[in-house]
Write a protein that holds these residues in place. Structure first.
Motif, short mmCIF file in Angstrom:
data_model
loop_
_atom_site.label_atom_id
_atom_site.label_comp_id
_atom_site.label_asym_id
_atom_site.label_seq_id
_atom_site.Cartn_x
_atom_site.Cartn_y
_atom_site.Cartn_z
N TYR A 30 50.09 -19.62 72.66
CA TYR A 30 50.09 -19.22 74.07
C TYR A 30 49.86 -20.41 75.01
O TYR A 30 49.42 -20.23 76.15
N GLY A 31 50.17 -21.61 74.53
CA GLY A 31 50.01 -22.81 75.36
C GLY A 31 50.87 -22.71 76.62
O GLY A 31 52.07 -22.44 76.54
N GLY A 32 50.27 -22.91 77.77
CA GLY A 32 50.99 -22.89 79.04
C GLY A 32 51.32 -21.50 79.56
O GLY A 32 51.85 -21.36 80.67
N TYR A 33 51.01 -20.45 78.81
CA TYR A 33 51.23 -19.09 79.33
C TYR A 33 50.27 -18.85 80.49
O TYR A 33 49.09 -19.22 80.42
N LYS A 34 50.77 -18.22 81.53
CA LYS A 34 49.91 -17.85 82.65
C LYS A 34 49.80 -16.33 82.67
O LYS A 34 50.82 -15.64 82.57
N ALA A 35 48.56 -15.81 82.77
CA ALA A 35 48.40 -14.34 82.76
C ALA A 35 48.10 -13.85 84.17
O ALA A 35 47.33 -14.47 84.91
N PHE A 36 48.76 -12.76 84.54
CA PHE A 36 48.63 -12.21 85.90
C PHE A 36 48.24 -10.73 85.86
O PHE A 36 48.62 -10.00 84.94
N LEU A 89 44.87 -14.12 85.99
CA LEU A 89 43.81 -13.84 85.02
C LEU A 89 43.49 -15.09 84.20
O LEU A 89 42.34 -15.37 83.89
N HIS A 90 44.54 -15.78 83.76
CA HIS A 90 44.36 -17.03 83.01
C HIS A 90 45.39 -18.03 83.52
O HIS A 90 46.59 -17.77 83.46
N GLU A 91 44.92 -19.19 84.03
CA GLU A 91 45.84 -20.26 84.45
C GLU A 91 46.63 -20.75 83.25
O GLU A 91 47.82 -21.00 83.34
N ASP A 92 45.95 -20.93 82.13
CA ASP A 92 46.60 -21.35 80.89
C ASP A 92 45.93 -20.58 79.76
O ASP A 92 44.84 -20.92 79.30
N LEU A 93 46.60 -19.51 79.34
CA LEU A 93 46.02 -18.62 78.34
C LEU A 93 45.72 -19.38 77.04
O LEU A 93 44.66 -19.18 76.43
#
Ligand code: 0X9
Ligand code: ZN
Length: 425
Positions: A30-36, A89-93
């Motif tokens: 999940y490197g670089g994933y952004k959570a919204f 939620l997460h800038e970088d999950l």
């Protein structure tokens, strides 16, 4: 590892010790994933339709007001171009998963020694949870025993601990907890472990704790979805369901909280698509985990009865009571349940100011069919059958990936809530 632990590990089978990534699958970082968190204003279908063009991962089950998604790095610009009303939620999950500390080693303790509270400073591997329970039980062997509630699809034993007080083993109504039914909700295991730990370690010195354990037998199953839990550590931190395969279906996993044999046949609160996160299975109670849990539940019902059941989940900060399957229904003892939930929420808040919303689960959150709480209420005849959704709310930052530094505060506030509830109920 003590001998008793080694024997328990053998009982759990070779898979309990396996930590390797399953063949053919590499770990998702999940490197670089952004959570919204995306606002849906009662129209989630319209938002889902827009997002469906991206390869975003649904990050939590949506309610009427919002849905949470994790967006891969190459899609973030396209997601932002949709101009949805969203908070992060997460800038970088992937970075937050790495920071979560994933799993720390547990060395165990020497014979009959009480495990250290440092256990609650980190998350741990499945095999270490087995060892921790075995160590805890051995340290308090005159008022506890290890129990099992059947076997998972991949052959792991669903283990737990039974605690009792001065009345002796099995003499009082049950307080019954399930942790980590949904694989990614790791904090729920830590919370039930902390409650078990405090009941045993404070029994001799704290009169409130003594009174609680003298009044109830506790049955605490910390990881009721062991295969899913292991999979979140080897392969995919966001896995939710069990790991059951079915012939003719390429998608893996049944949602254990949609497979209980009560109102399972209704169509409004679960999915019949095996690829969905809320897949209900092919028949009521047909997952191996549900079979074991049903038998264990009926055993408690038929002995001294069930005073309180709590299915511990994350996240959202809710205290939910029946019913899940019909939003117009309230339990017969609604006023009492509401006042106990209000009191529990108030007590939880005293520790760190954490707010919990409470109410009947369908009308407060969303409809679920074949869920544990409805089964425990209507078939298990538990006086109180609740779901508690732990930190965070999702309205600030964070989701399933709760930093290890929040394990203890989360556990402490729930321990306070349970001490209130069990004295008042
Ligand atoms: O959907 C679930 O099973 C629970 N939420 S979670 O995000 N942890 O998966 C909620 C179960 C409570 N029941 C109802 N809301 N009806
Ligand atoms: Zn859950």
């Amino acid at each position: 590892m003590k001998l008793s632990t080694a024997i328990f590990q053998i009982l759990l089978g070779p898979l309990a010790l396996a930590g390797a990534v399953p063949k053919g699958e590499s770990k998702i970082t999940y490197g670089g994933y952004k959570a919204f968190r995306v606002a849906t204003h009662n129209n989630p279908a319209a938002i889902k339709e827009k997002i469906s063009k991206l390869s975003a991962v649904t990050y939590n089950i949506d309610n009427r007001e919002h849905l949470d998604v994790a967006v891969p790095p190459q899609e973030i610009a396209a997601f932002e171009a949709l101009k949805l009303e969203a908070s992060v939620l997460h800038e970088d999950l992937g970075a937050d998963i790495a920071k979560e500390g994933t799993v720390a080693a547990y060395e165990g303790v020497s014979a009959q020694a009480v495990p250290s509270l440092t256990w609650f400073n980190a998350y741990h591997a499945y095999a270490d949870h087995v060892t921790f329970f075995s160590d805890l039980q051995a340290a308090f062997s005159n008022q506890s025993e290890l129990v099992t509630a059947g076997t998972s699809f991949e052959g792991r034993t669903i283990f737990g601990i039974h605690l009792w007080g001065s009345g002796g083993k099995g003499s009082k109504p049950a307080v019954y907890y399930h942790g980590t039914v949904h694989a990614r909700e790791w904090i729920s295991t830590k919370v039930v472990e902390y409650i078990a730990y405090n009941l045993l370690t404070q029994y001799g010195t704290n009169t409130t704790v003594k009174a609680i354990l003298d009044k109830y037998d506790f049955y605490i199953l910390p990881v009721v979805n062991p295969d899913g839990f292991v999979y979140t550590q080897t392969t995919n931190r966001l896995w939710r369901k069990n790991r059951q395969t079915r012939s003719g279906q390429s998608c893996v996993g049944t949602d254990i909280n949609r497979n209980w044999p009560y109102k399972w046949e209704l169509t409004n609160g679960a999915s019949t698509n095996a690829c969905d996160e809320t897949y209900k299975g092919l028949a009521a109670g047909d997952s191996p985990e549900n079979k074991g849990l049903v038998a264990f539940t009926l055993g408690l019902k038929n002995s001294k009865g069930i005073k309180l059941f709590i299915d511990w989940h994350s996240y959202g900060q809710y205290i939910l009571f029946p019913y899940g399957y019909d939003c117009s229904l309230k339990p017969a003892n609604y006023a009492l349940q509401s006042s106990l939930a209000a009191g529990t929420a108030a007590r939880i808040k005293l520790s760190y100011g954490t707010s919990f919303t409470y109410g009947p689960s369908c009308s407060t959150l969303y409809a679920t069919t074949g869920d544990s709480v409805d089964y425990l209420d209507s078939v298990g005849l538990a006086q109180y059958a609740w779901t508690i959704e732990l930190r965070p709310t999702g309205s600030g930052t964070g989701g399933f990936v709760l930093p290890a530094a929040q394990i203890l505060p989360t556990a402490i506030e729930q321990w306070e809530g349970q001490k209130y509830l069990l004295a008042a109920a």
